[in-house]
Scaffold this motif. Structure first.
Motif, PDB file in Angstrom:
ATOM      1  N   LEU A 103     106.067  17.042  26.795  1.00  0.00           N
ATOM      2  CA  LEU A 103     106.532  18.417  26.614  1.00  0.00           C
ATOM      3  C   LEU A 103     106.721  18.730  25.126  1.00  0.00           C
ATOM      4  N   VAL A 106     103.138  19.305  23.790  1.00  0.00           N
ATOM      5  CA  VAL A 106     102.531  20.541  24.295  1.00  0.00           C
ATOM      6  C   VAL A 106     103.225  21.767  23.715  1.00  0.00           C
ATOM      7  N   ARG A 107     104.533  21.694  23.606  1.00  0.00           N
ATOM      8  CA  ARG A 107     105.281  22.830  23.057  1.00  0.00           C
ATOM      9  C   ARG A 107     104.916  23.058  21.589  1.00  0.00           C
ATOM     10  N   ASN A 110     101.516  24.800  21.603  1.00  0.00           N
ATOM     11  CA  ASN A 110     101.631  26.194  22.033  1.00  0.00           C
ATOM     12  C   ASN A 110     102.288  27.064  20.970  1.00  0.00           C
ATOM     13  N   ARG A 198      99.667  26.163  28.547  1.00  0.00           N
ATOM     14  CA  ARG A 198     100.780  27.056  28.887  1.00  0.00           C
ATOM     15  C   ARG A 198     101.359  26.678  30.246  1.00  0.00           C
ATOM     16  N   GLU A 201     103.238  23.311  30.051  1.00  0.00           N
ATOM     17  CA  GLU A 201     104.593  23.449  29.503  1.00  0.00           C
ATOM     18  C   GLU A 201     105.558  23.969  30.560  1.00  0.00           C
ATOM     19  N   LYS A 205     108.737  21.783  32.102  1.00  0.00           N
ATOM     20  CA  LYS A 205     110.096  22.324  32.022  1.00  0.00           C
ATOM     21  C   LYS A 205     110.741  22.372  33.407  1.00  0.00           C
TER      22      LYS A 205
END
Length: 546
Positions: A103, A106-107, A110, A198, A201, A205
């Motif tokens: 995460l 990936v965050r 993004n 997207r 993520e 979460k």
């Protein structure tokens, strides 16, 4: 005896008043029921009192509190405690951190995509014949200025960051290329090919239980629009300083520090025992984690291309965004982390970032390799560690945990001398640490506690001072001392010592001070061993064993 008077305007009067027209027999029955209910209530209260007393006798008597402002390194220090003194338990749960690390990666990607999209839109608007005064084109620095008189850089070319340790680090070099950004079809293609991240993520979460509303600035948040700068705020009111921006997007967080790990461990290691509903939930977790890993692996080359792209690096530099100095930074390890068979290392877990809200209670049972030679009983082997929220709104929750505390480990991030509190942008973070330290030192509730002070984030301090930031600009009392990390750390250490000597209610209370870099696992393990032995030695002295 005075008769009881009832106030007709009191709503409680009507609730406890006897029914109208109550006969003598009905009154006797009612009073009997009330007496029986009171007897049951008293018995429950007595049972709860006994259970609390028994729990107090059985629980380990050694209680350690991790205190400090938000983003001071408390959670990272707790991970180091687990790694140093309970390695087997640490290894058992290490796999559950894979989703957190994924995460974080990936965050980051993004966020860069958001910045890239904003810049591409601004570049398109700048060359569009339909541009209006209400849609200003981007400047040569890559973002619009609302008011050039109030948004210019300070005279010395430096600017300050916001309080959050996850806020973007500010480059002190005000260089701004005059050439416009040159976007190509490659950038549009990367945006398109990385779109599935997207969904990844959002899924990660959800698996971690992250809240839908996010807190605080992100690790290196993008501007809210091409016309706003990124978290560049003045430390003091100065007409030559950059204007205050709007708050950037928030940072995700979870409220529980254990449930998400249990769920992910079950999904990673198999369904195990449990009911049908639990196995079904684990199957859903496993499916989403597998899908996330597969998508990340398939996007690895594009993620590397995005991060290494010169235009993207130019945008980040122009916006003064430096993700490499933020927690949860894994962009230099994309190929390794995006691999389908990736397993987190100890360093990966320590570097990962997952914000939790509320007080987190951790039972640390020291394994054979973590037991000190000074350990004489079970208390020396079993510690209760409380990791509490450091934001100003969370500090009121500290006081119930002060009772029976044996030691306080206070973390003061010394790299934040030029940063402001996220909760109050009029307050310097270093100043807030001193105020908080004084409140802890002079508290009579903590008068018998051993105090351990970590001057943390020494590595970031070294980088910041090496980049040219001058301490005396933000801390005039530093004077003409040498502007290097070693000298500044020694200066701060003496300041904290002076406060302890002046305000402590117990003149001979022990104080241990260490300069630390919490993400350096080897160095921190050695430091924690010294802390453990120092605390145990103090307890033995109190018991007249040494």
């Amino acid at each position: 005896m005075h008769p009881v008077r009832f106030d007709p305007d009191d709503p409680l009067t009507a609730a406890i008043a006897p029914p109208a027209g109550e006969s003598a027999e009905e009154r006797a029955v009612r009073l009997s029921k009330e007496a029986e209910a009171k007897q049951i209530s008293d018995a429950i209260d007595e049972r709860l009192k006994e259970e609390r007393a028994a729990s107090k006798r059985l629980r380990p008597s050694f209680k350690l509190l991790l205190l400090g402002q938000s983003e001071s390194g408390k959670s990272t220090t707790l991970k180091n405690f687990q790694l140093a003194f309970a390695p087997k338990a640490w290894q058992a749960e290490r796999a559950s951190w894979r989703a957190v690390i994924q995460l974080n990666l990936v965050r980051s990607i993004n966020t860069i995509l958001d910045v890239l999209s904003a810049e591409m839109a601004a570049a398109h608007a700048a060359h569009s014949p339909t541009t209006t005064p209400f849609l200003r084109p981007a400047t040569s620095q890559g973002h619009a200025r609302i008011d050039t008189d109030h948004n210019r850089e300070p005279a010395d070319g430096t600017s300050t960051t916001s309080s959050s340790a996850t806020a973007p680090a500010v480059d002190t070099d005000p260089a701004s290329p005059s050439e416009p950004l040159q976007f190509t079809n490659t950038h549009a293609l990367l945006k398109l090919r990385l779109t599935p991240l997207r969904r990844v993520e959002a899924d990660l979460k959800q698996l971690l239980g992250a809240a839908t509303e996010e807190l605080a600035p992100d690790a290196f948040s993008m501007p809210d629009s091409p016309g706003r700068e990124t978290s560049v705020i003045p430390l003091y009111d100065d007409p030559g300083s950059a204007a205050l921006p709007q708050r950037p997007p928030g940072e995700f967080y979870v409220r529980s520090n254990q449930s998400w790990r249990d769920a992910l461990r079950c999904a990673y290691q198999g369904f195990g025992a449990g009911g049908e509903q639990q196995q079904r939930a684990a199957a859903v977790y496993e499916g989403k984690l597998t899908d996330a890993t597969e998508i990340i692996a398939s996007c690895a080359d594009d993620m590397i291309a995005l991060w290494e792209d010169e235009v993207v690096r130019g945008i980040l530099k122009r916006l003064k965004i430096r993700p490499e100095q933020s927690p949860g930074f894994f962009l230099d390890d994309i190929a390794r982390i995006a691999a389908r068979g990736y397993e987190p290392s100890d360093e990966d877990v320590v570097r990962s970032r997952l914000r939790t809200l509320g007080v987190q209670e951790h039972k640390l049972v020291m394994e054979r390799s973590g037991i000190s030679a000074l350990a004489t009983n079970d208390v020396s082997r079993e510690w209760m560690i409380y990791d509490v929220g450091g934001s100003r709104t969370s500090r009121a929750a500290w006081f119930p945990y002060f009772d029976d505390a044996n030691a306080i480990l206070f973390l003061a991030p010394i790299s934040c001398f030029d940063e402001l509190l996220e909760e109050d942008r009029r307050v310097n973070r270093l100043e807030d640490s001193f105020l908080l330290w004084r409140a802890i030192v002079e508290s009579k509730l903590l008068a018998k506690c051993i105090l351990v002070l970590f001057l943390n984030k020494y590595d970031l301090l070294e980088k910041k001072l090496a980049s040219g930031v001058q301490v005396r600009k933000y801390l005039p009392s530093y004077g003409v001392r040498e502007n290097i990390a070693r000298v500044f750390a020694r200066y701060l250490q003496q300041k904290f010592k002076d406060q302890h000597r002046e305000y402590t209610p117990q003149p001979r209370r022990p104080l241990y001070i260490y300069t630390t870099t919490a993400i350096d696992t080897k160095e921190t393990t050695s430091t924690l061993a010294s802390v453990r032995d120092g605390i145990l030695r103090h307890n033995l002295h109190k018991a007249d064993f040494v």
